[in-house]
Write a protein that holds these residues in place. Structure first.
Motif, PDB file in Angstrom:
ATOM      1  N   LYS A   1       1.001  -1.253   0.032  1.00 36.24           N
ATOM      2  CA  LYS A   1      -0.002   0.074  -0.251  1.00 36.24           C
ATOM      3  C   LYS A   1       0.799   1.091  -0.025  1.00 36.24           C
ATOM      4  O   LYS A   1       0.788   2.175  -0.955  1.00 36.24           O
ATOM      5  CB  LYS A   1      -0.882  -0.147   1.269  1.00 36.24           C
ATOM      6  N   LEU A   2       1.932   1.204   0.864  1.00 35.34           N
ATOM      7  CA  LEU A   2       2.744   2.321   0.977  1.00 35.34           C
ATOM      8  C   LEU A   2       3.435   2.780  -0.221  1.00 35.34           C
ATOM      9  O   LEU A   2       3.519   3.699  -0.699  1.00 35.34           O
ATOM     10  CB  LEU A   2       3.804   2.366   2.065  1.00 35.34           C
ATOM     11  N   LEU A   3       3.975   1.362  -0.993  1.00 37.03           N
ATOM     12  CA  LEU A   3       4.904   1.509  -2.372  1.00 37.03           C
ATOM     13  C   LEU A   3       3.837   2.097  -3.334  1.00 37.03           C
ATOM     14  O   LEU A   3       4.284   2.906  -4.082  1.00 37.03           O
ATOM     15  CB  LEU A   3       5.344   0.323  -2.566  1.00 37.03           C
ATOM     16  N   LEU A   4       2.519   1.777  -3.466  1.00 38.41           N
ATOM     17  CA  LEU A   4       1.797   1.974  -4.414  1.00 38.41           C
ATOM     18  C   LEU A   4       1.071   3.469  -4.356  1.00 38.41           C
ATOM     19  O   LEU A   4       0.454   4.039  -5.193  1.00 38.41           O
ATOM     20  CB  LEU A   4       0.706   1.231  -4.819  1.00 38.41           C
ATOM     21  N   GLY A   5       0.997   3.830  -3.015  1.00 38.98           N
ATOM     22  CA  GLY A   5       0.313   5.063  -2.664  1.00 38.98           C
ATOM     23  C   GLY A   5      -1.103   5.310  -3.237  1.00 38.98           C
ATOM     24  O   GLY A   5      -1.917   4.328  -2.943  1.00 38.98           O
ATOM     25  N   GLN A   6      -1.475   6.287  -4.049  1.00 35.38           N
ATOM     26  CA  GLN A   6      -2.927   6.190  -4.527  1.00 35.38           C
ATOM     27  C   GLN A   6      -3.188   5.392  -5.451  1.00 35.38           C
ATOM     28  O   GLN A   6      -4.377   5.033  -5.813  1.00 35.38           O
ATOM     29  CB  GLN A   6      -3.059   7.823  -5.032  1.00 35.38           C
ATOM     30  N   ALA A   7      -2.282   4.652  -6.004  1.00 38.62           N
ATOM     31  CA  ALA A   7      -2.363   3.780  -7.229  1.00 38.62           C
ATOM     32  C   ALA A   7      -3.155   2.498  -6.343  1.00 38.62           C
ATOM     33  O   ALA A   7      -3.624   1.742  -6.949  1.00 38.62           O
ATOM     34  CB  ALA A   7      -1.346   3.159  -8.021  1.00 38.62           C
TER      35      ALA A   7
ATOM     36  N   CYS B   1      -6.083 -10.074  -2.441  1.00 35.10           N
ATOM     37  CA  CYS B   1      -6.383  -9.293  -3.374  1.00 35.10           C
ATOM     38  C   CYS B   1      -5.087  -9.257  -4.393  1.00 35.10           C
ATOM     39  O   CYS B   1      -3.992  -9.845  -4.044  1.00 35.10           O
ATOM     40  CB  CYS B   1      -6.717  -7.867  -3.212  1.00 35.10           C
ATOM     41  N   ALA B   2      -5.252  -8.532  -5.509  1.00 39.06           N
ATOM     42  CA  ALA B   2      -4.214  -8.263  -6.501  1.00 39.06           C
ATOM     43  C   ALA B   2      -3.082  -7.296  -5.645  1.00 39.06           C
ATOM     44  O   ALA B   2      -3.391  -6.480  -4.654  1.00 39.06           O
ATOM     45  CB  ALA B   2      -4.670  -7.497  -7.627  1.00 39.06           C
ATOM     46  N   GLU B   3      -1.876  -7.156  -6.136  1.00 37.73           N
ATOM     47  CA  GLU B   3      -0.908  -6.416  -5.668  1.00 37.73           C
ATOM     48  C   GLU B   3      -1.393  -5.167  -5.494  1.00 37.73           C
ATOM     49  O   GLU B   3      -1.009  -4.179  -4.763  1.00 37.73           O
ATOM     50  CB  GLU B   3       0.235  -6.408  -6.605  1.00 37.73           C
ATOM     51  N   ASP B   4      -2.063  -4.502  -6.456  1.00 37.61           N
ATOM     52  CA  ASP B   4      -2.833  -3.048  -6.417  1.00 37.61           C
ATOM     53  C   ASP B   4      -4.124  -2.817  -5.663  1.00 37.61           C
ATOM     54  O   ASP B   4      -4.711  -1.862  -5.527  1.00 37.61           O
ATOM     55  CB  ASP B   4      -2.984  -2.519  -7.825  1.00 37.61           C
ATOM     56  N   GLY B   5      -4.512  -3.878  -4.670  1.00 34.70           N
ATOM     57  CA  GLY B   5      -5.665  -4.015  -4.090  1.00 34.70           C
ATOM     58  C   GLY B   5      -7.060  -4.315  -4.393  1.00 34.70           C
ATOM     59  O   GLY B   5      -7.848  -4.598  -3.940  1.00 34.70           O
ATOM     60  N   ARG B   6      -6.794  -4.604  -5.768  1.00 30.46           N
ATOM     61  CA  ARG B   6      -8.124  -4.980  -6.390  1.00 30.46           C
ATOM     62  C   ARG B   6      -8.575  -6.142  -6.244  1.00 30.46           C
ATOM     63  O   ARG B   6      -7.769  -7.277  -5.986  1.00 30.46           O
ATOM     64  CB  ARG B   6      -8.110  -4.922  -8.060  1.00 30.46           C
ATOM     65  N   PRO B   7      -9.878  -6.575  -6.244  1.00 29.36           N
ATOM     66  CA  PRO B   7     -10.236  -8.132  -5.927  1.00 29.36           C
ATOM     67  C   PRO B   7      -9.821  -9.277  -6.733  1.00 29.36           C
ATOM     68  O   PRO B   7      -9.884  -8.626  -8.060  1.00 29.36           O
ATOM     69  CB  PRO B   7     -11.795  -7.798  -5.816  1.00 29.36           C
TER      70      PRO B   7
END
Length: 157
Positions: free
Chosen positions: A72-78, A87-93
């Motif tokens: 989460k910290l690495l991707l920030g707003q993404a 979840c996926a690496e970007d938080g999506r289901p």
């Protein structure tokens, strides 16, 4: 499968998971034939339940949560933070069908042909019974056996 599980449904201190929703792919209402992922209430009362987390799994879940917080910290707003445990690496289901297919492929690559996520439920229940867990307790954890008549625990529990 657990792909709808949110961290707010996981009590790492008490070692409990609260099953409150499922993730399914449904056809859009637009009539286009396209599909989307949606969260739903579990189908039955037995599916909406509290499941104990095996003590040996707690450190792995805590480490997973820490890694996820780093992502989460690495991707920030993404990062699409919906509070999902898996979840996926970007938080999506994760898509349940794709996840299940990938699991079966990985199992086959390890020489475990025919092993599916669903078959693991059977294996889990069998191992619990082999470890002398009471059938009523196994039934509560694994709804596959709820349809069968299972004797009460000693003392009428």
């Amino acid at each position: 499968m657990g792909l709808a599980l949110r961290w707010q449904d996981v009590d790492l201190k008490e070692g409990m998971i609260h099953v409150r929703r499922t993730l399914v792919r449904v056809t859009n209402d637009s009539g286009s034939g396209k599909t989307t992922l949606r969260y739903h209430e579990p189908k039955s009362k037995q599916s909406r339940r509290i499941v104990p987390i095996p003590e040996a799994l707690l450190p792995a879940l805590k480490a997973h949560k820490a890694r996820q917080n780093e992502e989460k910290l690495l991707l920030g707003q993404a990062y699409e933070d919906s509070g999902l445990v898996f979840c996926a690496e970007d938080g999506r289901p994760l898509d349940p069908s794709s996840f299940s297919k990938r699991f079966t492929e990985l199992a086959a690559n390890l020489g475990l042909n025919g092993v599916t996520l669903h078959s693991l439920r059977h294996t889990y229940a069998t191992r619990l019974l082999e470890a002398n867990e009471h059938p009523k307790a196994v039934a509560k954890l694994n709804t596959l056996f709820v349809k069968k008549k299972i004797p009460s625990a000693p003392g009428g529990k």
